[in-house]
Design a protein around this motif. Sequence first.
Motif, PDB file in Angstrom:
ATOM      1  N   ARG A  37       0.837  -1.208   0.000  1.00 11.39           N
ATOM      2  CA  ARG A  37       0.000   0.000   0.000  1.00 11.39           C
ATOM      3  C   ARG A  37       0.871   1.257   0.000  1.00 11.39           C
ATOM      4  O   ARG A  37       0.590   2.209  -0.733  1.00 11.39           O
ATOM      5  CB  ARG A  37      -0.905  -0.021   1.223  1.00 11.39           C
ATOM      6  N   ILE A  38       1.923   1.268   0.811  1.00 15.16           N
ATOM      7  CA  ILE A  38       2.832   2.418   0.848  1.00 15.16           C
ATOM      8  C   ILE A  38       3.448   2.645  -0.525  1.00 15.16           C
ATOM      9  O   ILE A  38       3.450   3.762  -1.046  1.00 15.16           O
ATOM     10  CB  ILE A  38       3.936   2.216   1.913  1.00 15.16           C
ATOM     11  N   GLY A  40       2.348   1.606  -3.426  1.00 10.66           N
ATOM     12  CA  GLY A  40       1.287   2.000  -4.352  1.00 10.66           C
ATOM     13  C   GLY A  40       0.923   3.473  -4.214  1.00 10.66           C
ATOM     14  O   GLY A  40       0.729   4.170  -5.206  1.00 10.66           O
ATOM     15  N   GLU A  41       0.818   3.953  -2.989  1.00 12.95           N
ATOM     16  CA  GLU A  41       0.468   5.359  -2.777  1.00 12.95           C
ATOM     17  C   GLU A  41       1.586   6.289  -3.228  1.00 12.95           C
ATOM     18  O   GLU A  41       1.324   7.346  -3.809  1.00 12.95           O
ATOM     19  CB  GLU A  41       0.096   5.600  -1.313  1.00 12.95           C
ATOM     20  N   ALA A  44       1.375   6.316  -7.040  1.00 12.72           N
ATOM     21  CA  ALA A  44       0.215   7.071  -7.527  1.00 12.72           C
ATOM     22  C   ALA A  44       0.389   8.574  -7.323  1.00 12.72           C
ATOM     23  O   ALA A  44      -0.040   9.368  -8.165  1.00 12.72           O
ATOM     24  CB  ALA A  44      -1.051   6.593  -6.825  1.00 12.72           C
ATOM     25  N   ALA A  45       1.021   8.957  -6.222  1.00 10.30           N
ATOM     26  CA  ALA A  45       1.196  10.381  -5.931  1.00 10.30           C
ATOM     27  C   ALA A  45       2.150  11.034  -6.929  1.00 10.30           C
ATOM     28  O   ALA A  45       1.993  12.207  -7.261  1.00 10.30           O
ATOM     29  CB  ALA A  45       1.715  10.579  -4.507  1.00 10.30           C
ATOM     30  N   LEU A  49       6.193  11.881  -0.387  1.00 10.97           N
ATOM     31  CA  LEU A  49       5.154  12.065   0.622  1.00 10.97           C
ATOM     32  C   LEU A  49       5.744  11.885   2.016  1.00 10.97           C
ATOM     33  O   LEU A  49       6.627  11.043   2.213  1.00 10.97           O
ATOM     34  CB  LEU A  49       4.032  11.035   0.443  1.00 10.97           C
ATOM     35  N   THR A  53       1.186  11.495   5.760  1.00 15.32           N
ATOM     36  CA  THR A  53       0.164  11.715   4.731  1.00 15.32           C
ATOM     37  C   THR A  53      -0.347  10.417   4.111  1.00 15.32           C
ATOM     38  O   THR A  53      -1.329  10.432   3.385  1.00 15.32           O
ATOM     39  CB  THR A  53       0.674  12.631   3.599  1.00 15.32           C
ATOM     40  N   ILE A  54       0.314   9.316   4.422  1.00 13.44           N
ATOM     41  CA  ILE A  54      -0.116   8.017   3.908  1.00 13.44           C
ATOM     42  C   ILE A  54      -0.962   7.361   4.993  1.00 13.44           C
ATOM     43  O   ILE A  54      -0.472   7.042   6.069  1.00 13.44           O
ATOM     44  CB  ILE A  54       1.095   7.137   3.528  1.00 13.44           C
ATOM     45  N   ASP A  55      -2.250   7.206   4.711  1.00 15.95           N
ATOM     46  CA  ASP A  55      -3.185   6.650   5.677  1.00 15.95           C
ATOM     47  C   ASP A  55      -2.986   5.140   5.760  1.00 15.95           C
ATOM     48  O   ASP A  55      -3.222   4.419   4.788  1.00 15.95           O
ATOM     49  CB  ASP A  55      -4.625   6.989   5.258  1.00 15.95           C
ATOM     50  N   HIS A 109      -1.413  -4.428  -7.255  1.00 17.22           N
ATOM     51  CA  HIS A 109      -1.976  -3.855  -6.032  1.00 17.22           C
ATOM     52  C   HIS A 109      -3.242  -3.060  -6.339  1.00 17.22           C
ATOM     53  O   HIS A 109      -4.242  -3.165  -5.620  1.00 17.22           O
ATOM     54  CB  HIS A 109      -0.947  -2.961  -5.338  1.00 17.22           C
ATOM     55  N   SER A 113      -7.004  -3.845  -4.945  1.00 16.22           N
ATOM     56  CA  SER A 113      -7.771  -2.805  -4.250  1.00 16.22           C
ATOM     57  C   SER A 113      -9.132  -2.622  -4.889  1.00 16.22           C
ATOM     58  O   SER A 113     -10.140  -2.453  -4.203  1.00 16.22           O
ATOM     59  CB  SER A 113      -7.013  -1.472  -4.266  1.00 16.22           C
TER      60      SER A 113
END
Length: 119
Positions: A37-38, A40-41, A44-45, A49, A53-55, A109, A113
Amino acid sequence: MTAARQSERGRVPPHPDVRAISTQQVLEALVDPVRRRIVGELHAAGEDLSCGTIDLPVSKSTATHHFHVLREAGLIRQYYVGTSRMNALRREEFEEVFPGLLGALVTGHARESDVGDRA
């Protein structure tokens, strides 16, 4: 070296040379869904980050562990801006050593999702 310069260098954790990372270490880092997930975020960003800021569905100390594992596997680079620890995906370096792996991971991923959102 000036005291300010030494202080600045001490705020950047050590990063391994991606060429020294084994495929096994990368795959072990990516087996965990929180770490995927980290990655992937960050992908995508398209920009660096901060950790906050990564939930993530884990405690702050557990998140710190996950970021550490990704850094040690050569997937991310961390540095400070003020008091924020920033995270950068090491796309170009990683692509040179493990061509196509990062793209396949991010695509997989995202698909997982999407399936989870529909269920």
